[in-house]
Scaffold this motif. Structure first.
Motif, short mmCIF file in Angstrom:
data_model
loop_
_atom_site.label_atom_id
_atom_site.label_comp_id
_atom_site.label_asym_id
_atom_site.label_seq_id
_atom_site.Cartn_x
_atom_site.Cartn_y
_atom_site.Cartn_z
N VAL A 2 0.84 -1.20 0.00
CA VAL A 2 0.00 0.00 0.00
C VAL A 2 0.88 1.25 0.00
O VAL A 2 0.62 2.22 -0.73
N MET A 33 2.19 1.77 -3.45
CA MET A 33 1.18 2.29 -4.38
C MET A 33 0.96 3.78 -4.16
O MET A 33 0.89 4.55 -5.12
N LEU A 34 0.87 4.20 -2.90
CA LEU A 34 0.68 5.63 -2.63
C LEU A 34 1.86 6.43 -3.17
O LEU A 34 1.69 7.48 -3.79
N ILE A 64 1.66 6.60 -7.04
CA ILE A 64 0.61 7.50 -7.50
C ILE A 64 1.03 8.95 -7.31
O ILE A 64 0.84 9.80 -8.18
N ARG A 75 0.99 16.61 -13.33
CA ARG A 75 0.12 17.76 -13.13
C ARG A 75 0.90 19.06 -13.26
O ARG A 75 2.12 19.09 -13.04
N LEU A 100 1.37 13.23 -0.79
CA LEU A 100 0.92 11.86 -1.02
C LEU A 100 2.10 10.90 -0.94
O LEU A 100 2.01 9.81 -0.33
N ALA A 106 -7.69 4.51 0.70
CA ALA A 106 -6.49 5.33 0.53
C ALA A 106 -6.03 5.36 -0.92
O ALA A 106 -5.78 6.42 -1.49
N VAL A 107 -5.96 4.19 -1.57
CA VAL A 107 -5.37 4.14 -2.91
C VAL A 107 -6.31 4.76 -3.95
O VAL A 107 -5.87 5.54 -4.80
N ALA A 122 -6.28 8.40 -3.57
CA ALA A 122 -5.01 8.96 -4.05
C ALA A 122 -5.04 9.09 -5.56
O ALA A 122 -4.63 10.12 -6.12
N ALA A 123 -5.56 8.06 -6.26
CA ALA A 123 -5.67 8.15 -7.71
C ALA A 123 -6.60 9.29 -8.10
O ALA A 123 -6.33 10.04 -9.04
N THR A 143 -7.09 11.96 -6.43
CA THR A 143 -6.42 13.23 -6.15
C THR A 143 -5.64 13.70 -7.37
O THR A 143 -5.68 14.87 -7.73
N THR A 162 -7.88 10.41 1.20
CA THR A 162 -6.68 9.58 1.28
C THR A 162 -6.14 9.55 2.70
O THR A 162 -5.72 8.51 3.20
#
Lengths: 151, 268
Positions: free
Chosen positions: A17, A20-21, A24, A32, A44, B80-81, B84-85, B87, B103
């Motif tokens: 997890v 993944m965070l 992302i 962005r 994040l 959370a995931v 986050a995506a 976001t 998140t």
């Protein structure tokens, strides 16, 4: 603990997890262009790191990861304060929150990024439920006309 | 039936599918200024691909043993995931900030499940309560009405999505290696292992159990203000420096900007 000990499933899932965070957040900070969204993506990535640190802390039965996460929280607060001041300064100079507004800082051999004409937004204005009309219609409020319909 | 389908696929294939679909899904989800039906179609397809990627990642995950623990961890980590995506793909920065708050809620849940009770609460209080509100303040100060053009396009969405997916794949692979016992080539010599096994263990309790015992916050405080006292002092000084620094930057910028702003107003 010997190094040959295997990790518990919960620790492994926590690490996934966190990864993944982090990934992302990396995609967001690369893709962005809004300065504030870029800082959100940095936060994040910090969250992903925090999850990984707490997972390792659980694996080792040690407080070090927790203490590091508390320090990450502190540094994130400092970073947000200083970074938002810079963002506000950048906004007051260019009138935009756009990272590409500062592309004169790029290396000399890189091409200039050019914005193409974008098609119009076709967002439908939101429809909220209304009550049936009753009573006398009040006079229009001048201040309310200045409010934004959406952000 | 779906579980059987996933079990029939080898973990390597599953991970490769997850990485590929997550890259494609994020690429399609990122704002690209197509406008109209094309953008909507791309986003729906990206959403479906991302869900497939999430399913693959869940299938590669580990069984936690108890159904309740597994369900709670799955819910908070999915929260959370997915947030986050959302976001990073939300076009409006205000929505991005709100998704980031979601998140944080998910991350706080993950920290709670992992045994960080104080950290879960501190994340909500410090991040969602203070830092995020500061972000929203700046957004309200600086955001023009409506969607700005730079919010509707991305920088190199394909390359960014591929970079993120490759990083995720490499990290997942190395995390997967951690679960397997070390191979013979990498195992340490028997003499060294015996030495380590003989060494007195500092933590007598089982790993992980120690953190979850009574007086969690009290013991965390004892550790923080005992062994890590210097770090706490340095963090305090850092906060003070950041405070003074940001005030200094704002005040100097304000005086420097007065004249150009006045000149701009004078010339219509």
């Amino acid at each position: 603990m010997t190094p040959t000990d295997t990790l518990s499933p919960l620790v492994l899932d926590g690490l996934v997890v966190g990864a993944m965070l982090f990934a992302i957040g990396l995609v967001g900070i690369l893709a962005r262009r809004n300065l504030i969204v870029m800082f959100l993506c940095a936060e994040l990535m910090l969250q992903g790191i925090s999850v990984s640190l707490v997972s390792w802390s659980r694996h080792h039965g040690d407080w070090g990861g927790h203490v590091l996460v508390i320090l990450v929280l502190t540094v994130a607060a400092c970073e947000a304060a200083v970074a938002l001041v810079f963002v506000l300064q950048a906004f007051s100079r260019t009138g935009r929150l756009d990272a590409a507004a500062w592309q004169s800082l790029r290396e000399s051999n890189l091409p200039r990024s050019i914005d193409h004409e974008l098609p119009a937004i076709d967002t439908v204005p939101p429809r909220f439920p209304t009550l049936t009309r009753a009573g006398i219609e009040p006079a229009a409020d001048e201040d309310r006309l200045l409010e934004r319909e959406h952000v | 039936m779906i579980a059987e389908l996933f079990q029939s696929i080898s973990p390597g294939t599953l991970l490769a599918t997850a990485v590929t679909t997550s890259a494609a899904g994020l690429w399609l989800l990122l704002p690209r200024g197509l406008g109209g039906g094309a953008e909507r179609a791309a986003r729906s397809l990206g959403g479906v691909l991302s869900l497939v990627a999430l399913g693959c990642f869940i299938a590669t995950g580990h069984r936690l043993g108890s159904v309740g623990e597994e369900a709670v961890f799955l819910i908070v980590s999915l929260l959370a995931v997915v947030s986050a995506a959302a976001t990073i793909v939300a076009r409006s920065p205000v929505y991005a900030a709100i998704w980031f708050a979601m998140t944080l809620a998910g991350v706080a849940g993950v920290l709670l499940v992992l045994g960080g009770q104080f950290l879960g609460v501190a994340t909500i209080v410090v991040y969602a309560g203070a830092i995020l509100v500061m972000f929203l303040f700046v957004l309200m100060l600086a955001q023009p009405a409506g969607l700005a053009p730079y919010d509707r396009v991305s920088n190199e969405p394909l390359l960014s999505a591929v970079a993120g997916a490759v990083l995720l794949g490499v990290l997942s692979l190395s995390i997967g290696r951690l679960s397997a016992p070390p191979a013979a080539c990498c195992a340490m010599p028997a003499s060294k292992a015996a030495l380590l096994a003989d060494a007195p263990s500092t933590d007598a309790a089982e790993p992980g159990v120690d953190l979850l015992a009574d007086n969690h916050v009290a013991r965390l405080g004892g550790e923080l203000f005992g062994r890590h006292l210097l770090a706490v002092e340095v963090a305090g000084v850092l906060l003070l420096v950041a405070l003074i620094g940001s005030i200094a930057i704002v005040s100097r910028g304000a005086t420097a900007d007065i004249e150009p702003a006045a000149a701009r107003r004078a010339v219509p």
